[in-house]
Motif scaffolding. Structure first.
Motif, PDB file in Angstrom:
ATOM      1  N   SER A  49      -8.419  -0.767  -5.676  1.00 25.43           N
ATOM      2  CA  SER A  49      -6.871  -0.655  -5.488  1.00 25.43           C
ATOM      3  C   SER A  49      -6.510   0.590  -6.043  1.00 25.43           C
ATOM      4  O   SER A  49      -5.400   1.144  -5.707  1.00 25.43           O
ATOM      5  CB  SER A  49      -6.293  -1.839  -6.149  1.00 25.43           C
ATOM      6  OG  SER A  49      -6.293  -1.703  -7.520  1.00 25.43           O
ATOM      7  N   GLY A  50      -7.138   1.466  -6.957  1.00 25.96           N
ATOM      8  CA  GLY A  50      -6.848   2.414  -7.641  1.00 25.96           C
ATOM      9  C   GLY A  50      -5.925   2.171  -9.028  1.00 25.96           C
ATOM     10  O   GLY A  50      -5.391   2.929  -9.530  1.00 25.96           O
ATOM     11  N   PRO A  68      -2.644   0.829  -9.595  1.00 29.68           N
ATOM     12  CA  PRO A  68      -1.513   1.603  -9.582  1.00 29.68           C
ATOM     13  C   PRO A  68      -0.696   0.807 -10.998  1.00 29.68           C
ATOM     14  O   PRO A  68      -0.911   0.051 -11.376  1.00 29.68           O
ATOM     15  CB  PRO A  68      -0.795   1.177  -8.322  1.00 29.68           C
ATOM     16  CG  PRO A  68      -1.353  -0.004  -7.914  1.00 29.68           C
ATOM     17  CD  PRO A  68      -2.782  -0.152  -8.445  1.00 29.68           C
ATOM     18  N   LYS A 122       0.842  -1.145   0.068  1.00 29.71           N
ATOM     19  CA  LYS A 122       0.199   0.053   0.009  1.00 29.71           C
ATOM     20  C   LYS A 122       0.838   1.398   0.007  1.00 29.71           C
ATOM     21  O   LYS A 122       1.671   1.481   0.963  1.00 29.71           O
ATOM     22  CB  LYS A 122      -0.769   0.165   1.201  1.00 29.71           C
ATOM     23  CG  LYS A 122      -1.586   1.064   1.383  1.00 29.71           C
ATOM     24  CD  LYS A 122      -3.003   0.857   2.328  1.00 29.71           C
ATOM     25  CE  LYS A 122      -4.121   1.854   2.285  1.00 29.71           C
ATOM     26  NZ  LYS A 122      -4.937   1.651   3.518  1.00 29.71           N
ATOM     27  N   THR A 175      -3.189   3.897  -3.023  1.00 34.67           N
ATOM     28  CA  THR A 175      -3.142   2.734  -4.094  1.00 34.67           C
ATOM     29  C   THR A 175      -2.430   1.482  -3.527  1.00 34.67           C
ATOM     30  O   THR A 175      -1.557   1.515  -2.604  1.00 34.67           O
ATOM     31  CB  THR A 175      -2.674   3.004  -5.209  1.00 34.67           C
ATOM     32  OG1 THR A 175      -1.209   3.620  -5.267  1.00 34.67           O
ATOM     33  CG2 THR A 175      -3.293   4.325  -5.959  1.00 34.67           C
TER      34      THR A 175
END
Length: 112
Positions: free
Chosen positions: A67-68, A70, A39, A44
């Motif tokens: 999760s965004g 990444p 993290k 993210t």
């Protein structure tokens, strides 16, 4: 000052998950699936799973919903000192932490 914040994750023997680089730790997880959430400070994250099975170590990386997603570079590579075993190198941002959850999560107070 080093700008390499990469994290290397691999299985060792049949019961340990090793984390090296910007984060350094070792997790005992015999006969279970290890799950770690990497993290970043912005929230993210990626999830890494590792399990030792009949054919050796199985490593996976996922970006679950929320999760965004990444855009960190993820590379599969040989494990250090044992090139026949897999490892994962993740170019995570500075300040990334690891949260182990699931079957191999530490007991409350275990990491104090």
């Amino acid at each position: 000052m080093s700008t390499d914040h990469s994290i290397l994750i691999y299985g060792a023997s049949d019961d340990l998950v090793e984390v090296e680089g910007a984060i350094s730790d070792e997790y005992d997880c015999w006969d279970k699936t290890w799950q770690g959430r990497l993290k970043a400070p912005d929230g993210t994250f990626l999830v890494v799973t590792a399990r030792f099975g009949h054919d050796g170590w199985d490593l996976n990386v996922s970006a679950p919903e929320g999760s965004g997603f990444p855009s960190w570079a993820v590379t599969f590579c040989p494990r250090p000192d044992r090139p026949e075993d897999p490892a994962i190198r993740i170019a995570a941002p500075a300040g990334t932490i690891i949260e182990v959850f699931g079957e191999c999560a530490p007991e409350p107070g275990e990491d104090d």
